[in-house]
Design a protein around this motif. Structure first.
Motif, short mmCIF file in Angstrom:
data_model
loop_
_atom_site.label_atom_id
_atom_site.label_comp_id
_atom_site.label_asym_id
_atom_site.label_seq_id
_atom_site.Cartn_x
_atom_site.Cartn_y
_atom_site.Cartn_z
N TYR A 202 55.90 10.99 15.61
CA TYR A 202 56.22 12.25 14.94
C TYR A 202 56.62 13.33 15.95
O TYR A 202 57.65 13.99 15.80
N LEU A 203 55.81 13.48 17.00
CA LEU A 203 56.14 14.48 18.03
C LEU A 203 57.45 14.14 18.73
O LEU A 203 58.26 15.03 19.01
N SER A 204 57.69 12.86 18.98
CA SER A 204 58.93 12.44 19.63
C SER A 204 60.14 12.75 18.77
O SER A 204 61.17 13.21 19.27
N GLY A 205 60.02 12.52 17.47
CA GLY A 205 61.12 12.81 16.56
C GLY A 205 61.44 14.29 16.50
O GLY A 205 62.61 14.68 16.44
N LYS A 206 60.41 15.11 16.52
CA LYS A 206 60.63 16.57 16.49
C LYS A 206 61.30 17.05 17.77
O LYS A 206 62.03 18.03 17.76
N LYS A 207 61.05 16.34 18.90
CA LYS A 207 61.65 16.71 20.18
C LYS A 207 62.99 16.01 20.43
O LYS A 207 63.52 16.07 21.52
N LEU A 208 63.49 15.32 19.41
CA LEU A 208 64.76 14.59 19.48
C LEU A 208 64.74 13.45 20.48
O LEU A 208 65.78 13.02 20.98
N ASN A 209 63.56 12.93 20.77
CA ASN A 209 63.41 11.78 21.65
C ASN A 209 63.37 10.53 20.77
O ASN A 209 62.30 10.01 20.46
N PHE A 210 64.54 10.08 20.35
CA PHE A 210 64.63 9.03 19.34
C PHE A 210 64.16 7.67 19.85
O PHE A 210 63.67 6.86 19.07
N GLY A 211 64.30 7.41 21.13
CA GLY A 211 63.80 6.15 21.68
C GLY A 211 62.29 6.05 21.54
O GLY A 211 61.76 5.03 21.10
N SER A 212 61.60 7.12 21.90
CA SER A 212 60.14 7.14 21.76
C SER A 212 59.73 7.14 20.29
O SER A 212 58.72 6.54 19.92
N GLN A 213 60.53 7.81 19.48
CA GLN A 213 60.23 7.83 18.04
C GLN A 213 60.28 6.41 17.48
O GLN A 213 59.38 6.00 16.75
N LYS A 214 61.34 5.67 17.81
CA LYS A 214 61.47 4.30 17.33
C LYS A 214 60.31 3.44 17.83
O LYS A 214 59.72 2.69 17.05
N LEU A 215 60.01 3.56 19.11
CA LEU A 215 58.92 2.77 19.67
C LEU A 215 57.59 3.10 19.00
O LEU A 215 56.81 2.21 18.64
N GLY A 216 57.34 4.38 18.80
CA GLY A 216 56.10 4.79 18.14
C GLY A 216 56.00 4.26 16.72
O GLY A 216 54.94 3.81 16.27
N LEU A 217 57.12 4.29 15.99
CA LEU A 217 57.12 3.77 14.62
C LEU A 217 56.92 2.26 14.59
O LEU A 217 56.17 1.73 13.77
N TRP A 218 57.59 1.55 15.52
CA TRP A 218 57.41 0.10 15.59
C TRP A 218 55.97 -0.26 15.93
O TRP A 218 55.39 -1.18 15.34
N LEU A 219 55.40 0.46 16.90
CA LEU A 219 54.00 0.18 17.27
C LEU A 219 53.06 0.46 16.11
O LEU A 219 52.13 -0.30 15.85
N THR A 220 53.31 1.55 15.40
CA THR A 220 52.47 1.89 14.25
C THR A 220 52.57 0.80 13.19
O THR A 220 51.55 0.37 12.62
#
Length: 191
Positions: free
Chosen positions: A76-94
């Motif tokens: 969520y924090l990564s998506g808000k900061k436009l860090n889409f790579g981390s956002q994808k990784l965080g969602l996959w891990l979740t």
């Protein structure tokens, strides 16, 4: 200028009903689990209650779901900061941790069967299967929220919609985490 203001207002109005529906679903789920846990206490007081060991995998699944809340928050924090790579990784891990949680629940049910605790027979076992199984159904719904958020990131949807999907997934996933912790503690204290 007036068109921009109207579009912004329409976007705000469209977002609120979606969140409202999610919160209604969460409140309904809370009421459902409150009904089950209060029924558990009332039925236990009536007697004819078989005592058995709580599955050890419940503790493992608790640790897993807490870890999944951390990865969801990171996404969520990564998506808000436009860090889409981390956002994808965080969602996959979740999502993977959510699936691991479900596997642990299945193993817990196998442990119950090994202890001769079945769904049918004694209400103590039935309640445990129903409560953990119903939470598992909610986990499947949470995984659907995660998939919607992932699809949005991969399709490069507008950032407003991306954040909305992330926010909805995050709210629901954290609710699932808190709900499981409540259920696990409840079962430990009332078992």
């Amino acid at each position: 200028m007036q068109n921009i203001a109207m579009n912004t207002e329409n976007t705000k109005l469209n977002i609120r009903p979606i969140k409202f529906v999610l919160w209604l679903f969460i409140v309904a789920s809370i009421m459902l689990f409150a009904a089950f846990t209060s029924s558990y206490i009332v039925r236990r007081a009536e007697g004819n209650w078989v005592e058995f060991e709580m599955p050890s995998m419940f503790m493992v699944s608790t640790v897993i779901i807490i870890a999944s809340s951390l990865t969801m928050h990171w996404a969520y924090l990564s998506g808000k900061k436009l860090n889409f790579g981390s956002q994808k990784l965080g969602l996959w891990l979740t999502m993977l941790l959510g699936l691991a949680f479900l596997v642990c629940q299945y193993i817990s049910w196998q442990q119950l069967v090994a202890e001769k605790v079945f769904f049918v027979g004694n209400p103590s076992g039935s309640f445990l299967y129903v409560i953990s199984g119903l939470h598992g159904v909610h986990i499947f719904a949470g995984i659907a929220f995660l998939l919607a958020a992932l699809i949005g990131v991969y399709r490069n949807i507008a950032q407003v919609k991306n954040v909305l999907r992330l926010e909805l997934a995050s709210i629901f996933w954290h609710f699932l985490d808190i709900l499981w912790i409540y259920l696990y503690v409840f079962l430990l204290l009332n078992h």
